[in-house]
Design a protein around this motif. Structure first.
Motif, PDB file in Angstrom:
ATOM      1  N   SER A  47       5.719  16.978 -41.395  1.00  9.33           N
ATOM      2  CA  SER A  47       5.099  15.664 -41.256  1.00  9.33           C
ATOM      3  C   SER A  47       4.697  15.195 -42.645  1.00  9.33           C
ATOM      4  CB  SER A  47       3.874  15.716 -40.335  1.00  9.33           C
ATOM      5  OG  SER A  47       2.770  16.287 -41.009  1.00  9.33           O
ATOM      6  N   LEU A  48       4.149  13.977 -42.730  1.00 10.58           N
ATOM      7  CA  LEU A  48       3.654  13.451 -44.003  1.00 10.58           C
ATOM      8  C   LEU A  48       2.156  13.681 -44.158  1.00 10.58           C
ATOM      9  CD1 LEU A  48       5.631  10.094 -44.455  1.00 10.58           C
ATOM     10  CD2 LEU A  48       5.795  12.168 -45.839  1.00 10.58           C
ATOM     11  N   HIS A  52       0.730  12.096 -50.363  1.00  9.42           N
ATOM     12  CA  HIS A  52       0.560  10.699 -50.723  1.00  9.42           C
ATOM     13  C   HIS A  52       1.933  10.042 -50.646  1.00  9.42           C
ATOM     14  CE1 HIS A  52      -3.555  11.224 -52.406  1.00  9.42           C
ATOM     15  NE2 HIS A  52      -3.109  12.444 -52.684  1.00  9.42           N
ATOM     16  N   TYR A  53       2.021   8.834 -50.102  1.00 10.67           N
ATOM     17  CA  TYR A  53       3.333   8.195 -50.007  1.00 10.67           C
ATOM     18  C   TYR A  53       3.207   6.676 -50.002  1.00 10.67           C
ATOM     19  CZ  TYR A  53       2.091   8.044 -45.004  1.00 10.67           C
ATOM     20  OH  TYR A  53       1.449   7.849 -43.806  1.00 10.67           O
ATOM     21  N   THR A  54       4.268   6.028 -50.501  1.00  7.81           N
ATOM     22  CA  THR A  54       4.358   4.578 -50.522  1.00  7.81           C
ATOM     23  C   THR A  54       5.767   4.181 -50.103  1.00  7.81           C
ATOM     24  OG1 THR A  54       5.081   4.497 -52.842  1.00  7.81           O
ATOM     25  CG2 THR A  54       2.705   4.411 -52.422  1.00  7.81           C
ATOM     26  N   GLY A  55       5.945   2.920 -49.721  1.00  9.64           N
ATOM     27  CA  GLY A  55       7.272   2.446 -49.343  1.00  9.64           C
ATOM     28  C   GLY A  55       7.716   3.032 -48.017  1.00  9.64           C
ATOM     29  N   ASN A  56       9.019   3.055 -47.803  1.00 12.09           N
ATOM     30  CA  ASN A  56       9.593   3.543 -46.542  1.00 12.09           C
ATOM     31  C   ASN A  56       9.771   5.059 -46.591  1.00 12.09           C
ATOM     32  OD1 ASN A  56       9.836   0.894 -45.513  1.00 12.09           O
ATOM     33  ND2 ASN A  56      11.712   0.610 -46.677  1.00 12.09           N
ATOM     34  N   SER A  57       8.677   5.769 -46.432  1.00 12.83           N
ATOM     35  CA  SER A  57       8.692   7.227 -46.465  1.00 12.83           C
ATOM     36  C   SER A  57       8.403   7.754 -45.072  1.00 12.83           C
ATOM     37  CB  SER A  57       7.650   7.749 -47.452  1.00 12.83           C
ATOM     38  OG  SER A  57       7.878   7.220 -48.750  1.00 12.83           O
ATOM     39  N   SER A  58       9.243   8.690 -44.597  1.00 14.31           N
ATOM     40  CA  SER A  58       9.078   9.186 -43.234  1.00 14.31           C
ATOM     41  C   SER A  58       9.726  10.551 -43.093  1.00 14.31           C
ATOM     42  CB  SER A  58       9.708   8.216 -42.231  1.00 14.31           C
ATOM     43  OG  SER A  58      11.104   8.112 -42.453  1.00 14.31           O
ATOM     44  N   VAL A  59       9.466  11.213 -41.971  1.00 12.19           N
ATOM     45  CA  VAL A  59      10.153  12.452 -41.610  1.00 12.19           C
ATOM     46  C   VAL A  59      10.696  12.279 -40.197  1.00 12.19           C
ATOM     47  CG1 VAL A  59       8.755  13.930 -43.100  1.00 12.19           C
ATOM     48  CG2 VAL A  59       8.039  13.522 -40.749  1.00 12.19           C
ATOM     49  N   GLY A  61      11.807  15.124 -38.326  1.00 11.29           N
ATOM     50  CA  GLY A  61      11.887  16.447 -37.718  1.00 11.29           C
ATOM     51  C   GLY A  61      12.819  17.392 -38.444  1.00 11.29           C
ATOM     52  N   ASN A  62      13.733  16.850 -39.229  1.00 12.09           N
ATOM     53  CA  ASN A  62      14.687  17.677 -39.969  1.00 12.09           C
ATOM     54  C   ASN A  62      14.557  17.543 -41.477  1.00 12.09           C
ATOM     55  OD1 ASN A  62      16.083  18.501 -37.549  1.00 12.09           O
ATOM     56  ND2 ASN A  62      16.992  16.455 -37.504  1.00 12.09           N
ATOM     57  N   GLN A  63      13.958  16.446 -41.947  1.00  8.44           N
ATOM     58  CA  GLN A  63      14.013  16.143 -43.373  1.00  8.44           C
ATOM     59  C   GLN A  63      12.986  15.078 -43.734  1.00  8.44           C
ATOM     60  OE1 GLN A  63      17.976  14.559 -43.759  1.00  8.44           O
ATOM     61  NE2 GLN A  63      17.666  13.243 -41.990  1.00  8.44           N
ATOM     62  N   LEU A  64      12.767  14.966 -45.057  1.00  4.56           N
ATOM     63  CA  LEU A  64      11.985  13.872 -45.617  1.00  4.56           C
ATOM     64  C   LEU A  64      12.945  12.762 -46.020  1.00  4.56           C
ATOM     65  CD1 LEU A  64       9.377  12.631 -46.940  1.00  4.56           C
ATOM     66  CD2 LEU A  64      10.052  13.862 -49.018  1.00  4.56           C
ATOM     67  N   ILE A  65      12.616  11.514 -45.657  1.00  6.47           N
ATOM     68  CA  ILE A  65      13.436  10.357 -46.014  1.00  6.47           C
ATOM     69  C   ILE A  65      12.583   9.414 -46.849  1.00  6.47           C
ATOM     70  CG2 ILE A  65      14.839   8.449 -45.171  1.00  6.47           C
ATOM     71  CD1 ILE A  65      15.057  10.023 -42.504  1.00  6.47           C
ATOM     72  N   VAL A  66      13.010   9.178 -48.093  1.00 11.03           N
ATOM     73  CA  VAL A  66      12.318   8.265 -48.993  1.00 11.03           C
ATOM     74  C   VAL A  66      13.293   7.144 -49.320  1.00 11.03           C
ATOM     75  CG1 VAL A  66      11.030   8.051 -51.160  1.00 11.03           C
ATOM     76  CG2 VAL A  66      11.073  10.237 -49.954  1.00 11.03           C
ATOM     77  N   ALA A  67      12.989   5.912 -48.883  1.00 14.25           N
ATOM     78  CA  ALA A  67      13.948   4.813 -49.005  1.00 14.25           C
ATOM     79  C   ALA A  67      13.266   3.549 -49.497  1.00 14.25           C
ATOM     80  CB  ALA A  67      14.628   4.550 -47.664  1.00 14.25           C
ATOM     81  N   THR A  68      13.987   2.778 -50.306  1.00 11.05           N
ATOM     82  CA  THR A  68      13.471   1.505 -50.791  1.00 11.05           C
ATOM     83  C   THR A  68      13.772   0.389 -49.800  1.00 11.05           C
ATOM     84  OG1 THR A  68      15.485   0.774 -51.917  1.00 11.05           O
ATOM     85  CG2 THR A  68      14.056   2.281 -53.115  1.00 11.05           C
ATOM     86  N   ASP A  69      13.073  -0.718 -49.947  1.00 11.56           N
ATOM     87  CA  ASP A  69      13.458  -1.938 -49.253  1.00 11.56           C
ATOM     88  C   ASP A  69      14.724  -2.492 -49.914  1.00 11.56           C
ATOM     89  OD1 ASP A  69      11.391  -2.017 -47.391  1.00 11.56           O
ATOM     90  OD2 ASP A  69      10.019  -2.996 -48.798  1.00 11.56           O
TER      91      ASP A  69
END
Length: 224
Positions: A47-48, A52-59, A61-69
């Motif tokens: 989980s997150l 600390h996180y900003t933008g489109n950051s999520s999990v 269940g399998n991975q961390l996803i960090v994505a821009t707009d």
């Protein structure tokens, strides 16, 4: 005719039992060494919580996803900052590893580092479809080209710091470069960021990074 010489009985084999007795002693010594002289942190991004996180950051269940707009100069970031710990130090031997998938690697910039990106730390930099090893001493950044990044391919990355000597970089378990200048420094302020993941787009497309885990290990007390 003389009688045959008497035959001496074969000596009884000597069986030593000291080796097995040493096993518990060795195991205790190894446990004490690892506990007192190393620090180890691993996350599979369940989980997150705690990041600390900003933008489109999520999990998912399998991975961390960090994505821009999908707009120019949009960014996203996730970092782990455990304060009041007194453990993390660039004066100690350390290393980290991760597995990453980079989507839409052109026209973007990304960092995967120990210590804050672009400030004081070491790790990897993605710039316009190329993977670099990177170091930063708080003032200057140095990079070395490692490989071209293919869209959506998986890369197993690791970086190893030898204090005041070099940082070596590995891609898919093969050493592909090193840097021996502008290494991160301990300075007056202790290291707080055990992990920093950052991505920024230069065009109007979203730029996601996906990481399945992050693993960090460091010695304690040798470089002081």
């Amino acid at each position: 005719q003389s009688a045959p010489a008497p035959v001496s009985p074969a000596p009884t084999p000597v069986v030593t039992t000291s080796a097995p007795a040493l096993q518990p002693v060795f195991e205790q010594a190894l446990f004490d060494y690892l506990w007192k002289k190393t620090f180890h942190y691993t996350t599979f991004f369940e989980s997150l919580d705690g990041f600390h996180y900003t933008g489109n950051s999520s999990v998912d269940g399998n991975q961390l996803i960090v994505a821009t707009d999908p707009k120019p100069q949009a960014s996203a970031e996730v970092f782990k900052q455990p304060e009041w710990q007194g453990i993390l130090s660039f004066n100690e031997r350390s290393a980290f590893r991760t597995a990453v998938t980079i989507h839409e690697p052109s026209n973007m910039q990304g960092y995967i580092t120990v210590g804050l990106h672009g400030s004081n730390g070491y790790g990897f930099k993605i710039e316009d479809g190329v993977l670099y090893g990177v170091t930063h001493n708080g003032t200057k950044e140095t990079s070395v080209r490692l490989t071209t990044v293919n869209n959506s391919s998986v890369y197993n990355l690791s970086a190893r710091l030898e204090p005041k000597s070099e940082v070596a970089f590995y891609v898919n378990d093969r050493r592909v470069g090193s840097i021996s200048k502008n290494l991160p420094t301990q300075g007056i302020v202790p290291v707080l960021q055990i992990m920093d993941i950052f991505v920024q787009t230069k065009d109007s497309e979203a730029k996601p990074l996906q990481l399945s885990f992050f693993d960090y290990m460091q010695t304690r007390g040798f470089g002081k």
